[in-house]
Motif scaffolding. Structure first.
Motif: not given
Length: 130
Positions: A22-46
């Motif tokens: 999951s960390t690698d996926a974040c580093k490869r920009n495969w994950i976005s939170v609220n339409d912004l690319t996110a780093k593995p350390s990004k804190e998500v909320r409900i």
């Protein structure tokens, strides 16, 4: 607990087998939170919307309850809401169907068995001698 690291949440909600994946996926920009690319350390909320890029489509989920520890596969639906569009679901279905067809057609890989080798030799070296 009002926030969790993104890589930990993706691992806990069974989108990736290991936290390092999951960390690698974040580093490869495969994950976005609220339409912004996110780093593995990004804190998500409900209420955050996570978009996960797969090989042929995107998967969108909304966080209902935060996860800190990995849960069983049958319980994941209690913690997230799948909000993937019907077009993306259709792309995923087509991709999975194509993968199955490809796997069926390439089942004969590797070295030939003794019988297959003998049949090949018979065909290649002795087939024209009649």
């Amino acid at each position: 607990m009002d926030k969790v690291r993104l890589d930990r949440f993706l691992w806990a909600s069974r989108f990736y087998k290991t936290r390092s994946l999951s960390t690698d996926a974040c580093k490869r920009n495969w994950i976005s939170v609220n339409d912004l690319t996110a780093k593995p350390s990004k804190e998500v909320r409900i209420g955050d919307i996570i978009k996960i890029k797969k090989s042929s489509h995107y998967r969108s989920i909304k966080i209902i309850v935060l996860l800190n520890k990995r849960v069983g596969a049958s319980k994941v639906e209690d913690y997230i809401e799948d909000i993937t569009s019907p077009e993306e679901i259709e792309k995923e279905r087509e991709h999975n169907q194509n993968r199955k067809l490809f796997n069926l057609s390439t089942s004969h890989k590797g070295r030939p068995s003794k019988k297959q080798r003998r049949d090949l030799e018979e065909f290649l070296y002795h087939g024209g001698e009649d």
